[in-house]
Design a protein around this motif. Structure first.
Motif, PDB file in Angstrom:
ATOM      1  N   PHE A   1       0.832  -1.211   0.000  1.00 24.32           N
ATOM      2  CA  PHE A   1       0.000   0.000   0.000  1.00 24.32           C
ATOM      3  C   PHE A   1       0.864   1.257   0.000  1.00 24.32           C
ATOM      4  O   PHE A   1       0.611   2.197  -0.767  1.00 24.32           O
ATOM      5  CB  PHE A   1      -0.904  -0.009   1.237  1.00 24.32           C
ATOM      6  N   ILE A   2       1.899   1.286   0.870  1.00 20.93           N
ATOM      7  CA  ILE A   2       2.771   2.464   0.980  1.00 20.93           C
ATOM      8  C   ILE A   2       3.476   2.744  -0.345  1.00 20.93           C
ATOM      9  O   ILE A   2       3.548   3.887  -0.804  1.00 20.93           O
ATOM     10  CB  ILE A   2       3.811   2.271   2.102  1.00 20.93           C
ATOM     11  N   ASN A   3       3.969   1.680  -0.967  1.00 19.82           N
ATOM     12  CA  ASN A   3       4.705   1.858  -2.223  1.00 19.82           C
ATOM     13  C   ASN A   3       3.793   2.320  -3.358  1.00 19.82           C
ATOM     14  O   ASN A   3       4.134   3.237  -4.115  1.00 19.82           O
ATOM     15  CB  ASN A   3       5.388   0.544  -2.620  1.00 19.82           C
ATOM     16  N   GLU A   4       2.631   1.685  -3.465  1.00 22.31           N
ATOM     17  CA  GLU A   4       1.743   1.969  -4.585  1.00 22.31           C
ATOM     18  C   GLU A   4       1.002   3.293  -4.453  1.00 22.31           C
ATOM     19  O   GLU A   4       0.856   4.032  -5.427  1.00 22.31           O
ATOM     20  CB  GLU A   4       0.712   0.831  -4.739  1.00 22.31           C
ATOM     21  N   TYR A   5       0.525   3.595  -3.221  1.00 24.85           N
ATOM     22  CA  TYR A   5      -0.360   4.748  -3.058  1.00 24.85           C
ATOM     23  C   TYR A   5       0.290   5.963  -2.395  1.00 24.85           C
ATOM     24  O   TYR A   5      -0.235   7.069  -2.500  1.00 24.85           O
ATOM     25  CB  TYR A   5      -1.601   4.339  -2.260  1.00 24.85           C
ATOM     26  N   VAL A   6       1.432   5.760  -1.711  1.00 29.45           N
ATOM     27  CA  VAL A   6       2.102   6.883  -1.057  1.00 29.45           C
ATOM     28  C   VAL A   6       3.357   7.281  -1.835  1.00 29.45           C
ATOM     29  O   VAL A   6       3.444   8.389  -2.374  1.00 29.45           O
ATOM     30  CB  VAL A   6       2.461   6.558   0.418  1.00 29.45           C
ATOM     31  N   VAL A   7       4.335   6.354  -1.929  1.00 27.08           N
ATOM     32  CA  VAL A   7       5.609   6.671  -2.584  1.00 27.08           C
ATOM     33  C   VAL A   7       5.426   6.939  -4.078  1.00 27.08           C
ATOM     34  O   VAL A   7       5.765   8.014  -4.585  1.00 27.08           O
ATOM     35  CB  VAL A   7       6.644   5.539  -2.368  1.00 27.08           C
ATOM     36  N   ASN A   8       4.897   5.948  -4.789  1.00 28.54           N
ATOM     37  CA  ASN A   8       4.714   6.093  -6.235  1.00 28.54           C
ATOM     38  C   ASN A   8       3.320   6.585  -6.604  1.00 28.54           C
ATOM     39  O   ASN A   8       2.970   6.629  -7.790  1.00 28.54           O
ATOM     40  CB  ASN A   8       4.997   4.761  -6.936  1.00 28.54           C
TER      41      ASN A   8
END
Length: 450
Positions: free
Chosen positions: A38-45
């Motif tokens: 979730f963090i990678n898909e929706y926050v970082v990228n």
């Protein structure tokens, strides 16, 4: 705080930068950047990528009209073609000189420390080299066959050529062109106001850009290439703090400490965007309003420098050439290194100031001296971070040359340069909504009175 008016933009950007690095490192070290999470898909990228990309695109949106209006205004401000030739000649010589010194510093330091010797790394990263343009093509391409197409595609050398030609033509027409002169000057003022509007969101954008970059890169990549990374950063810092500041002091007599203090904000933007072209609006504002360079000089030297002056990229090419040559056991010798210097200086003239352009230039250099282009794959992993640092060096070189040329032409406001608070943007300056609200209230009152 600046003059009691609130937090300065530089302070807010520094806070955003620090928080971005902290958050990015936390995400990376905690393993929250795993693909599909979730963090990678929706926050970082997701969120970070969108905010950062929108800001960089906003800056790029300003570049072409800003360069067009400011260059024409600058040519008109210089007043005569002879003076324009002097400004252009001095700028070109200084940019070529600093670029040649930069790559010589990079090669010397890397060769002295022997980086890459004993390194045997394999890589799956691929890099497709582009053919190096012939010098004749570079010269021919300076003249746009279609100025509108050149502006649409952002070809800076062509835009610069056309803008200067328009400015010269306006000077030749004389008084009849006064309405056009006023229109261009108003256009230039409008673009500078637009820069201030975009700058209002800069601290948040810097946070997002750095948080994403650090979250994706982390620190692990730096370990395998520690020698290359440390030597390159050391060469970049030496060029910025020793070479450029010495040239600034010798040729202009101005304080390097004051210069670095006033350029800090611009360097952070360059670091965040990795693009000399995208940073043009910020650099131009800093040079004119903070350092006191007259717009007639800065409007020429800054876009010109963003196009042909790539000190940081030249240093990278020198260090990378030595590193890859040693890693592959290729002996270049003095002739090879001189070829690298010459190729890098020539390549910098025709290469745009956009992210990753250093790798394209490097492929040209490698091809010329017989090094395997696939060796670029060894340094691809860390290039994004190093690209950020060398772009900050590039824009610093643009500003230093602008100050030197302005001083030599009597176009430098000494009081502005020496005033540490000159041109600082505060909350009051950036509160666009309050200005709009006041103007709206004024219109309503006038309507009511009628």
């Amino acid at each position: 705080m600046a003059n009691g008016k609130g937090m300065s933009l530089t302070t807010k950007v520094l806070i955003g930068m620090a928080l971005g690095i902290i958050v990015g490192l936390a995400i990376n070290l905690m393993g929250l950047n795993v693909k599909g999470s979730f963090i990678n898909e929706y926050v970082v990228n997701g969120f970070f990528h969108i905010v950062g990309k929108m800001f960089v695109t906003s800056l790029k949106m300003l570049v072409v009209p800003l360069v067009f209006f400011s260059l024409i205004t600058g040519v008109i401000g210089i007043g005569d073609i002879k003076s324009l030739g002097k400004v252009g000649g001095k700028s070109f010589v200084l940019y070529m000189l600093t670029t040649a010194i930069a790559i010589a510093v990079g090669i010397s330091l890397a060769a002295a420390l022997g980086i890459g010797e004993g390194v045997h790394m394999s890589t799956e990263a691929a890099f497709t080299a582009k053919a190096a343009p012939a010098l004749s093509s570079v010269l021919i391409d300076i003249i746009p066959s279609n100025p509108i197409a050149a502006m649409a595609s952002g070809k800076m050398l062509q835009i610069i050529f056309f803008s200067i030609l328009v400015g010269i033509s306006i000077l030749m027409v004389g008084k009849k062109a006064q309405p056009v002169v006023e229109l261009v000057e108003i256009g230039n003022e409008i673009m500078m106001k637009m820069v201030n509007i975009v700058m209002a969101v800069a601290p948040y954008a810097v946070f997002a850009l750095l948080a994403k970059a650090i979250a994706n890169l982390g620190l692990g990549l730096l370990v395998d290439l520690a020698g290359y990374v440390l030597v390159l950063i050391g060469a970049l810092m030496f060029h910025l703090f020793v070479t450029l500041m010495s040239i600034l002091k010798i040729f202009s007599g101005k304080s390097p400490a004051m210069f670095l203090k006033k350029m800090r904000e611009t360097q952070i933007f360059a670091f965040s965007t990795s693009s000399s072209n995208a940073t043009i609006p910020v650099t131009l504002r800093a040079v004119t309003e903070r350092l006191g360079v007259n717009n007639s000089v800065a409007s020429f030297t800054i876009p010109f420098g963003a196009t042909i002056n790539m000190d940081g990229t030249a240093i990278m090419q020198g260090v990378a050439t030595v590193f890859i040559a040693n890693a592959y056991g290729v002996h270049l010798g003095m002739t090879g290194y001189l070829t690298v210097i010459l190729m890098s200086v020539l390549a910098s003239i025709g290469t745009a100031g956009v992210p990753g352009v250093g790798l394209i230039m490097l492929s040209m250099v490698f091809t010329q001296v017989g090094l395997p282009v696939e060796g670029i794959g060894l340094i691809l992993g860390v290039d994004r971070l190093l690209d950020m640092i060398r772009t900050a060096v590039n824009v610093s070189g643009d500003a230093a040359v602008s100050v030197i040329v302005a001083k030599s032409e009597g176009k430098l406001d000494q009081a502005t340069y020496d005033n540490p608070d000159a041109g600082i943007l505060t909350d009051d300056d950036l509160d666009i909504s309050e200005e709009v609200e006041q103007e709206l209230a004024k219109v309503i009152n006038e309507t009511h009175n009628k």
